[in-house]
Every structure is written in C-alpha cells, then in structure tokens.
Enzyme design. Structure first.
Site, PDB file in Angstrom:
ATOM      1  N   ARG A 146       0.764  -1.435   0.072  1.00 55.38           N
ATOM      2  CA  ARG A 146       0.114   0.007   0.195  1.00 55.38           C
ATOM      3  C   ARG A 146       0.789   1.307  -0.081  1.00 55.38           C
ATOM      4  NH1 ARG A 146      -3.692  -1.635   5.075  1.00 55.38           N
ATOM      5  NH2 ARG A 146      -1.508  -2.518   5.392  1.00 55.38           N
ATOM      6  N   ARG A 176      -4.923  -2.087  -6.663  1.00 54.02           N
ATOM      7  CA  ARG A 176      -5.922  -2.719  -5.593  1.00 54.02           C
ATOM      8  C   ARG A 176      -7.468  -2.265  -5.884  1.00 54.02           C
ATOM      9  NH1 ARG A 176      -9.067  -3.235  -2.156  1.00 54.02           N
ATOM     10  NH2 ARG A 176      -8.707  -3.591   0.037  1.00 54.02           N
ATOM     11  N   ASP A 179      -0.976 -13.787   0.502  1.00 51.51           N
ATOM     12  CA  ASP A 179      -1.293 -13.603   1.938  1.00 51.51           C
ATOM     13  C   ASP A 179      -1.128 -15.054   2.531  1.00 51.51           C
ATOM     14  OD1 ASP A 179      -1.981 -11.262   3.661  1.00 51.51           O
ATOM     15  OD2 ASP A 179      -2.854 -12.934   4.692  1.00 51.51           O
ATOM     16  N   TYR A 239      -4.651 -16.716  14.188  1.00 49.48           N
ATOM     17  CA  TYR A 239      -6.095 -16.318  13.263  1.00 49.48           C
ATOM     18  C   TYR A 239      -6.973 -17.140  13.258  1.00 49.48           C
ATOM     19  CZ  TYR A 239      -2.654 -12.402  11.740  1.00 49.48           C
ATOM     20  OH  TYR A 239      -2.070 -11.447  11.777  1.00 49.48           O
TER      21      TYR A 239
HETATM   22  O1  1CP Z   1      -5.954  -4.081   1.164  1.00 49.61           O
HETATM   23  C1  1CP Z   1      -4.795  -4.465   1.092  1.00 49.61           C
HETATM   24  O2  1CP Z   1      -4.096  -3.863   0.279  1.00 49.61           O
HETATM   25  C2  1CP Z   1      -4.429  -5.599   2.109  1.00 49.61           C
HETATM   26  C3  1CP Z   1      -3.069  -5.288   2.981  1.00 49.61           C
HETATM   27  C4  1CP Z   1      -2.432  -6.519   2.652  1.00 49.61           C
HETATM   28  C5  1CP Z   1      -1.071  -6.796   1.854  1.00 49.61           C
HETATM   29  C6  1CP Z   1      -0.673  -5.841   0.946  1.00 49.61           C
HETATM   30  C7  1CP Z   1      -2.417  -7.645   3.444  1.00 49.61           C
HETATM   31  C8  1CP Z   1      -3.667  -7.846   4.388  1.00 49.61           C
HETATM   32  N1  1CP Z   1      -1.586  -8.750   2.792  1.00 49.61           N
HETATM   33  C9  1CP Z   1      -0.813  -8.398   1.993  1.00 49.61           C
HETATM   34  C10 1CP Z   1       0.186  -8.981   1.022  1.00 49.61           C
HETATM   35  C11 1CP Z   1       0.909  -9.899   2.153  1.00 49.61           C
HETATM   36  N2  1CP Z   1       0.758 -10.442   3.301  1.00 49.61           N
HETATM   37  C12 1CP Z   1       2.273 -10.415   1.517  1.00 49.61           C
HETATM   38  C13 1CP Z   1       2.722 -10.120   0.015  1.00 49.61           C
HETATM   39  C14 1CP Z   1       3.365  -9.107  -0.313  1.00 49.61           C
HETATM   40  C15 1CP Z   1       4.809  -8.760  -0.025  1.00 49.61           C
HETATM   41  O3  1CP Z   1       5.541  -8.983   1.041  1.00 49.61           O
HETATM   42  O4  1CP Z   1       5.311  -7.577  -0.653  1.00 49.61           O
HETATM   43  C16 1CP Z   1       2.934 -11.030   2.391  1.00 49.61           C
HETATM   44  C17 1CP Z   1       4.254 -11.682   2.499  1.00 49.61           C
HETATM   45  C18 1CP Z   1       1.980 -11.169   3.783  1.00 49.61           C
HETATM   46  C19 1CP Z   1       2.158 -11.882   4.901  1.00 49.61           C
HETATM   47  C20 1CP Z   1       1.231 -11.774   5.959  1.00 49.61           C
HETATM   48  N3  1CP Z   1       0.109 -11.456   6.071  1.00 49.61           N
HETATM   49  C21 1CP Z   1       1.769 -11.806   7.131  1.00 49.61           C
HETATM   50  C22 1CP Z   1       3.222 -12.156   7.870  1.00 49.61           C
HETATM   51  C23 1CP Z   1       4.092 -11.062   7.443  1.00 49.61           C
HETATM   52  C24 1CP Z   1       3.828  -9.827   8.521  1.00 49.61           C
HETATM   53  O5  1CP Z   1       3.627  -8.930   8.089  1.00 49.61           O
HETATM   54  O6  1CP Z   1       4.021  -9.984   9.745  1.00 49.61           O
HETATM   55  C25 1CP Z   1       0.578 -11.602   8.108  1.00 49.61           C
HETATM   56  C26 1CP Z   1       0.637 -11.549   9.568  1.00 49.61           C
HETATM   57  C27 1CP Z   1      -0.743 -11.429   7.164  1.00 49.61           C
HETATM   58  C28 1CP Z   1      -2.005 -11.037   7.612  1.00 49.61           C
HETATM   59  C29 1CP Z   1      -2.589 -10.050   7.148  1.00 49.61           C
HETATM   60  N4  1CP Z   1      -2.844  -9.808   5.780  1.00 49.61           N
HETATM   61  C30 1CP Z   1      -3.226  -8.421   5.742  1.00 49.61           C
HETATM   62  C31 1CP Z   1      -3.129  -7.798   6.637  1.00 49.61           C
HETATM   63  C32 1CP Z   1      -3.562  -6.330   6.980  1.00 49.61           C
HETATM   64  C33 1CP Z   1      -2.640  -8.632   7.808  1.00 49.61           C
HETATM   65  C34 1CP Z   1      -2.117  -8.564   9.064  1.00 49.61           C
HETATM   66  C35 1CP Z   1      -3.183  -8.457  10.018  1.00 49.61           C
HETATM   67  C36 1CP Z   1      -2.705  -8.209  11.366  1.00 49.61           C
HETATM   68  O7  1CP Z   1      -2.059  -7.255  12.072  1.00 49.61           O
HETATM   69  O8  1CP Z   1      -3.164  -9.265  12.356  1.00 49.61           O
END
Ligand code: 1CP
Length: 359
Positions: A31, A40, A77, A154
C-alpha cells in the site's frame, strides 16, 4: 531451467561470497506504492487481487520497476491456507482479515482438511508460474507461508488479536487439541511450500509473526517445533539448485540459537536484536536477514542512510547477510525514502565485502 541473472540473494542465504549485500523489503509490494493502490482499486478487493494471477503478477513486479531490489516476493497472503481449509477469509475495510467460520470446537479442529494446493490454491501456483515467466530470471522469486502457530492464532481467534485469549485458553486448557491443530497445519504448510517450489519459486520464507507472544517453553513446543516440521519432506533443491528456507519470528531474538537448529538456512531478525550480536550467537550455522527498524523510513534521508550503514557495519565483513527491514514496510512510508534505503545498501556494502576479502 531459467538462468538467474542476479543470484546474490540466494548466495547470501547460503553464506556464499557476494560483491555486495543483497536487499529486499518485507511487504515491498503493497500500500505504500501509489501504483499498488491503483491496481488494488481496479481489483475491487484484496482477495480478488490474490486470486487473479495477472494482477498478483503485476503488483509483484511493481517494486522491481522502481527499485534495484535483489528479490521479488510472490504477492499473496499467509491466510490463503486457512481459507482453503474452509474457514472463509474476508478482508473487512479498515478492520483487517476475518474468518466467517473460526475454529471453535474440537470437532472442527479434528475434521480440518489438509488442502491439495494444486486444487484449492491453484491461483497461487498459477501466479508463481506467471511471475516466474515475466521475471525472466532477473532476480529470484520468494515463496512463503505463515508458520503453523501464526496461522493457528488467526484461525482460532477468527481475526487479528492483541490478547490471544482464545488460542492461549486452548493452550492452557486443551494443549493436546492445539498440538493436533498445529500438526495438521505443519502438514498443510509443507505441502503448500512444496507446490510453490514445484511451480518455480527460488527460496521460501516462513512468517512467524506471533511467535514472540509465547514464553520460551511455549515457543519451542507450540511454534518452533512445528515450523521445523513444516520442512519435513520438503524438496530443498530443484534442478541442482538449493532452495534456501528462511524463518522469521517477530520478537524471536532471544531464541536465535534454537531457531538456528531448526533446519532453516537463514533467520529473519526484527529490529530489537543487535545484528552483530546475533551473528556472534548463530556463528556460521545460518545466514541472517534484517533488520532496519521500519520506522527509520520516517527519518530524514541522511539519518536513514546512517542507520543503513550501521546495520551493514554491525553485521560486518563476510558472507551471510541479506539486508531487509525488521518487519513489513508501513503503508504510510514515503517511496522516496524506500529508494534511498535501497540505494544506500548498494552504495555502502561493496566496501564491506572488499574489506572482508582482503582481510
Ligand atoms: O488491502 C490491502 O491492500 C491489504 C493489505 C495486505 C497486503 C498488501 C494484506 C492484508 N496482505 C498483503 C500482502 C502480503 N501479506 C504479502 C505479500 C506482499 C509482500 O510482502 O510484498 C505477505 C508476505 C503477507 C504476509 C502476511 N499477511 C503476514 C506475515 C508477515 C507480517 O507482516 O507479519 C501476516 C501476519 C498477514 C496477515 C495480514 N494480511 C493482511 C493484513 C493487514 C494482515 C495483518 C493483520 C494483523 O495485523 O493481524
């Protein structure tokens, strides 16, 4: 197989000599980039972005068009596995991920299916094949999964949590049931990563975002053992090339010795651990990836550059370092500052490696 034009990321993960420190960024496709926000919007929802391989491919490649990055990470994700297990993933605007059917009964846990990734997660393997073709060997492609423990948080809580009340309740009241869940998840993670490797990814990363909320004994029993089990039977090579595996536990700095013995090639470090001390503790058992404070991107650029220099110097000469943030880039980070960070790694790190060779 495709020839990799830039393999310094893979070489560093295997602690082989490199001319400069490779750099990529957790959440690099996301983002903080206006071009991501546009795609998106076009996709309508985060899940349709993930499930449409052409769009997932487009956003995976966006940061590479802007920056001199040494790896791409598959846009997807960690919550796709629980979705494929039937929990019904939804992203509610402003609230983050939620499941329509969280795991709330022993029966639901015992009956949890282990998905066949080529069937129920075919959109991920299709995206991998497409991205790999579009990358044309420019840089390696990272595949990933959540760790069994982090996925379980989760699935049992039903959404993001700060208190972890339900999953910790399960841990204290019915530990055997939680072990059953984690065992199934380790199998699911292993199969999912194997499918990503077969589809063409070059390295795997396991995100244990919530391992740090555990006590040391709990971490070993409920997180680390299952992160290790996820690698059981995983092909670690394709066409004669090693597929390195990285384990990242946020808040795991105190457990690096144990993590280094879990079968991974490299450990991701958050910013609360000194990288020089971490290196001294793990020795030559694993490479290290990290660990700039993501909020350093808010600093003025000259100050940010000094922070980059301090991390590089903290690791010191010799191989085995991949530069990264200590956690994902924040959505309000300035893309110009991200660029300055990446350029600083390119600028400062060759001298460190040259010094290492002449020592
Ligand atoms: O609306 C949007 O654009 C949503 C935001 C978003 C994005 C860009 C989410 C929702 N997921 C992702 C992509 C993503 N998630 C990637 C690929 C892109 C990259 O790294 O460039 C990866 C590797 C993840 C991994 C992920 N998802 C993790 C582990 C890594 C970390 O940051 O700790 C976790 C915990 C998630 C769950 C998740 N998905 C999305 C959100 C906002 C969350 C976190 C929720 C929370 O805080 O509990």
């Amino acid at each position: 197989m495709t020839v990799l034009l830039n393999d310094c990321f893979l070489r560093a993960l295997l602690r082989q000599p490199v001319d400069r420190t490779p750099v990529w960024m957790m959440r690099q496709a996301g983002r903080y980039l206006p071009e991501y926000r546009r795609v998106r919007e076009r996709a309508g929802s985060f899940m349709s972005l993930c499930t449409t391989p052409e769009l997932a491919c487009e956003v995976t490649l966006q940061p590479l068009a802007r920056y001199r990055l040494d790896a791409a990470i598959l846009f997807s994700d960690i919550l796709t596995i629980p979705d494929a297990m039937g929990l019904g993933l939804e992203f509610v605007e402003g609230e983050g991920p939620q499941f329509r059917h969280p795991l709330r009964t022993a029966d639901a846990i015992r009956q949890l299916p282990i998905p066949d990734p080529e069937q129920s997660l075919g959109y991920v393997t299709d995206a991998v094949r497409l991205i790999r073709r579009e990358l044309g060997g420019r840089v390696p492609l990272i595949g990933f999964s959540g760790s069994p423990w982090t996925l379980a948080t989760y699935m049992v809580e039903g959404r993001s949590s700060r208190e972890f009340r339900r999953i910790k309740g399960l841990m204290y009241e019915q530990p055997e049931l939680l072990h059953q869940l984690l065992d199934r998840l380790a199998q699911a993670v292993g199969r999912y990563l194997a499918a990503q490797i077969a589809a063409g990814i070059d390295a795997v990363m396991v995100f244990d975002t919530w391992g740090g909320v555990l006590s040391p004994a709990q971490y070993r029993a409920f997180s680390l053992d299952y992160a290790a089990q996820s690698l059981d039977g995983l092909p670690r090579e394709r066409a004669g090339r090693r597929i390195p595996a990285i384990l990242f536990t946020k808040g795991g700095g105190q457990w690096l010795e144990g993590m280094a013995a879990a079968g991974y090639d490299a450990l991701g470090l958050d910013w609360t651990t000194d990288i020089g001390e971490a290196r001294a503790r793990v020795g030559d058992r694993v490479a290290l990836q990290g660990n700039l404070d993501p909020q350093a991107l808010y600093a003025p650029i000259p100050r940010l550059r000094e922070e980059v220099r301090a991390i590089l110097a903290g690791f010191g000469p010799g191989s085995g370092h991949v530069f990264n943030l200590g956690h994902g880039v924040w959505p309000d980070a300035d893309p110009e500052h991200v660029g300055a960070m990446i350029e600083a790694v390119h600028e400062f790190s060759p001298a460190i490696h040259a010094a290492g060779r002449n020592a």
